[in-house]
Design an enzyme around this catalytic site. Structure first.
Site, PDB file in Angstrom:
ATOM      1  N   ASN A  14     -10.551  65.355  49.843  1.00 15.55           N
ATOM      2  CA  ASN A  14     -10.942  66.006  50.650  1.00 15.55           C
ATOM      3  C   ASN A  14     -11.015  65.096  52.050  1.00 15.55           C
ATOM      4  OD1 ASN A  14     -11.118  62.620  51.214  1.00 15.55           O
ATOM      5  ND2 ASN A  14     -11.244  62.146  48.911  1.00 15.55           N
TER       6      ASN A  14
ATOM      7  N   ASP B  47     -13.894  61.496  43.191  1.00 20.66           N
ATOM      8  CA  ASP B  47     -14.831  60.852  42.233  1.00 20.66           C
ATOM      9  C   ASP B  47     -14.439  61.882  40.869  1.00 20.66           C
ATOM     10  OD1 ASP B  47     -16.331  58.977  42.997  1.00 20.66           O
ATOM     11  OD2 ASP B  47     -17.362  60.406  43.952  1.00 20.66           O
TER      12      ASP B  47
ATOM     13  N   PHE C 121     -16.576  50.629  52.071  1.00 27.35           N
ATOM     14  CA  PHE C 121     -16.428  51.631  52.855  1.00 27.35           C
ATOM     15  C   PHE C 121     -17.443  53.023  52.277  1.00 27.35           C
ATOM     16  CE2 PHE C 121     -14.878  50.176  56.567  1.00 27.35           C
ATOM     17  CZ  PHE C 121     -13.994  48.872  56.191  1.00 27.35           C
TER      18      PHE C 121
ATOM     19  N   LYS D 135     -24.839  50.333  47.313  1.00 27.07           N
ATOM     20  CA  LYS D 135     -23.582  50.595  46.864  1.00 27.07           C
ATOM     21  C   LYS D 135     -22.582  48.811  46.587  1.00 27.07           C
ATOM     22  CE  LYS D 135     -22.451  55.067  46.894  1.00 27.07           C
ATOM     23  NZ  LYS D 135     -21.791  55.622  48.512  1.00 27.07           N
TER      24      LYS D 135
ATOM     25  N   LYS E  47     -21.336  47.661  43.571  1.00 26.86           N
ATOM     26  CA  LYS E  47     -20.429  46.641  42.882  1.00 26.86           C
ATOM     27  C   LYS E  47     -19.741  45.670  43.589  1.00 26.86           C
ATOM     28  CE  LYS E  47     -18.668  52.070  44.506  1.00 26.86           C
ATOM     29  NZ  LYS E  47     -17.913  52.868  44.909  1.00 26.86           N
TER      30      LYS E  47
HETATM   31  N1  CTP Z   1     -13.845  54.140  45.954  1.00 26.68           N
HETATM   32  C1  CTP Z   1     -13.579  53.313  45.032  1.00 26.68           C
HETATM   33  N2  CTP Z   1     -12.387  54.453  43.592  1.00 26.68           N
HETATM   34  C2  CTP Z   1     -13.385  55.691  43.398  1.00 26.68           C
HETATM   35  C3  CTP Z   1     -14.544  56.150  44.058  1.00 26.68           C
HETATM   36  C4  CTP Z   1     -14.887  55.023  45.387  1.00 26.68           C
HETATM   37  O1  CTP Z   1     -11.848  52.607  45.339  1.00 26.68           O
HETATM   38  N3  CTP Z   1     -12.895  56.577  42.392  1.00 26.68           N
HETATM   39  C5  CTP Z   1     -14.243  52.733  46.908  1.00 26.68           C
HETATM   40  C6  CTP Z   1     -13.959  53.695  48.002  1.00 26.68           C
HETATM   41  O2  CTP Z   1     -12.896  53.053  48.600  1.00 26.68           O
HETATM   42  C7  CTP Z   1     -15.146  53.353  49.625  1.00 26.68           C
HETATM   43  C8  CTP Z   1     -16.641  53.294  47.896  1.00 26.68           C
HETATM   44  O3  CTP Z   1     -15.925  52.708  46.648  1.00 26.68           O
HETATM   45  O4  CTP Z   1     -14.959  51.845  49.197  1.00 26.68           O
HETATM   46  C9  CTP Z   1     -17.503  54.071  48.164  1.00 26.68           C
HETATM   47  O5  CTP Z   1     -18.235  54.030  47.350  1.00 26.68           O
HETATM   48  P1  CTP Z   1     -18.678  55.957  46.593  1.00 26.68           P
HETATM   49  O6  CTP Z   1     -19.509  55.928  47.851  1.00 26.68           O
HETATM   50  O7  CTP Z   1     -19.764  54.882  45.674  1.00 26.68           O
HETATM   51  O8  CTP Z   1     -17.822  56.083  46.420  1.00 26.68           O
HETATM   52  P2  CTP Z   1     -18.410  57.820  46.382  1.00 26.68           P
HETATM   53  O9  CTP Z   1     -17.861  58.396  45.544  1.00 26.68           O
HETATM   54  O10 CTP Z   1     -18.374  58.465  47.795  1.00 26.68           O
HETATM   55  O11 CTP Z   1     -20.036  57.902  45.627  1.00 26.68           O
HETATM   56  P3  CTP Z   1     -21.230  59.310  46.040  1.00 26.68           P
HETATM   57  O12 CTP Z   1     -20.320  60.288  45.968  1.00 26.68           O
HETATM   58  O13 CTP Z   1     -22.150  58.347  44.586  1.00 26.68           O
HETATM   59  O14 CTP Z   1     -21.938  59.029  47.481  1.00 26.68           O
END
Ligand code: CTP
Length: 438
Positions: free
Chosen positions: A212, A281, A326, A340, A344
């Site tokens: 990304n 993800d 974040f 979130k 979390k």
């Molecule tokens: N994060 C993490 N591990 C992952 C995904 C996210 O530790 N596999 C952490 C990021 O560092 C950040 C936060 O979770 O602090 C972001 O969460 P989230 O927005 O749920 O991640 P996204 O993948 O962007 O979620 P979504 O696609 O559902 O918006």
């Protein structure tokens, strides 16, 4: 962690502008407030105010030339770098801003700046045309992005007889800001801060990966700011082009799995965790050992990666640690971010709308909203990521001092049901305010 207040130790750099005479009042103001002050003057500053004046007011030898050696020899120079809570430069000329921004080290003050790792605050003073010049503003932007604070000049009558922006801020303002910044120099001493930053890369084959746009800047800025405040900092970074922040333990990783592993190793010993990384993800279900040919990769089979932050939030070692997430969102970030925070099990989440100009991935600036576990929130308007890192730490520390939202006790789910009214913290006071849910 509470600790006895020790007098702040300020190094005051005085540079060669007409406002240099006001440095005498700055020294007096700082001393009256209980600070220890050591003065470094540039050669040009001596044309405007004598070292004897500043020596008398500060009670310490004034340093100027690169090779000035006060009683006690070189050791004192090094001790000054190590044992200061703040480098304040007042007045700061256009020349010193350019030298600091460019890394020039040709006298004692500039050498001190390049060797100094604590907080730095500058109070510029110059003619209004110089102040408005692109080069000055660009240098200030560079310094701000490194976390240097700026006491903005004021409008008024200038020494050249013109009116405009460029007068040194009042001595009172400089002293107040200096004391605030000096406290930052030790405010996280004893803390162990863990930061994740940057993107992860999930390989498809030996040449391709899923990733990304994250640049890692926000996380690097937080790591650097926490280190400047005296914390021991570990930074777990995905691939970025950023230089490692000074004094920070840096572990470079590529995949979400490697990041999770490095975080797990350090989580238990850490006291505050900032998870700024944009972790993938999903990853391809299998990595091809040879380069995929055209057509072979048309349909990707993906499997989810571990949500590192969620695992920490649910884990057995969660208690007693401050967990900060974040969230990069498109559109109004608050609703998704609050969900979130709860899902979390976080203490704080800082969210931005990446579609807004000046906010988001791969830019120097950001616009954030910070949400705390107890329903409080604060907006952080457009600023460099270096400045935002300082503001984030200030907010968390202010709240901690008031006993608010520092490390989890009790279940957030149970508390969230009564969090219908938001509390915005304004000017340090808690202001109760009703806020309708979108
Ligand atoms: N994060 C993490 N591990 C992952 C995904 C996210 O530790 N596999 C952490 C990021 O560092 C950040 C936060 O979770 O602090 C972001 O969460 P989230 O927005 O749920 O991640 P996204 O993948 O962007 O979620 P979504 O696609 O559902 O918006």
């Amino acid at each position: 962690m509470e600790r006895a207040e020790t007098p702040p130790r300020v190094v005051l750099g005085v540079t060669g502008g007409i406002a240099a005479y006001k440095a005498a009042e700055v020294v007096r103001g700082l001393r009256r407030a209980g600070a220890e002050v050591s003065v470094i003057m540039t050669e040009h500053a001596r044309e405007f105010i004598t070292p004897l004046t500043l020596q008398t007011l500060s009670g310490k030898t004034v340093l100027t030339g690169q090779f000035d050696v006060p009683t006690g020899g070189d050791i004192e120079h090094i001790a000054l770098v190590r044992n200061s809570d703040l480098l304040l430069v007042a007045p700061a000329t256009a020349d010193i801003l350019a030298k600091f921004a460019g890394g020039v080290a040709d006298d004692f003050l500039t050498t001190f700046y390049t060797a100094y790792t604590g907080p730095v605050l500058v109070a510029p003073a110059m003619n209004s045309r110089m102040w408005a010049h692109q080069s000055v503003q660009e240098n200030l932007a560079i310094l701000r992005s490194r976390g240097v604070g700026v006491v903005e000049p004021e409008e008024g009558e200038l020494a050249c007889g013109e009116e405009g922006m460029g007068r040194l801020a009042s001595e009172e303002r400089i002293v107040i800001e200096a004391l605030r910044w000096a406290r930052r120099g030790t405010s996280l001493a004893g803390e162990k801060v863990l930061v994740t930053a940057g993107p992860t890369r999930e390989a498809l084959d030996p040449v391709r990966f899923l990733s990304n746009r994250s640049s890692g800047r926000m996380g690097y800025a937080i790591a650097a700011a926490a280190r400047r405040r005296g914390a021991a900092v570990s930074l777990i970074s995905g691939p970025t082009s950023l230089p490692p922040p000074w004094g920070v333990e840096l572990a470079r990783v590529e995949t979400a799995e490697q990041m999770a592993e490095q975080v797990r190793r350090r989580f238990e010993e850490s006291t505050i965790c900032f998870m700024t990384a944009a972790v993938s993800d999903y990853r391809p279900s299998k990595v091809s050992q040879r380069k995929l040919s055209r057509g072979e990769g048309r349909v990707l089979d993906l499997v989810p990666t571990e949500d590192i932050l969620a695992s920490l939030g649910r884990g057995a070692s969660r208690e007693g640690r401050l967990l900060v997430g974040f969230a990069a969102e498109t559109g109004n970030p608050e609703t998704a971010a609050r969900k979130k925070l709860l899902d979390k099990n976080l203490d704080y989440i800082f969210a931005n709308d990446v579609t807004r100009s000046g906010a988001g991935f791969d830019v120097e600036t950001n616009i954030l909203v910070g949400l705390a576990r107890d329903g409080s929130w604060r907006k952080f308007p457009l600023a460099s990521k270096g400045e935002l890192a300082e503001q984030i730490l200030d907010w968390i520390e202010e709240r901690r001092k008031k006993g608010l939202a520092f490390a989890v006790t009790g279940s957030v789910k149970a508390r969230s049901s009564r969090e219908e009214g938001g509390k915005e913290e304004a000017g340090g006071a808690l202001v109760a305010r009703r806020r309708s849910r979108p």
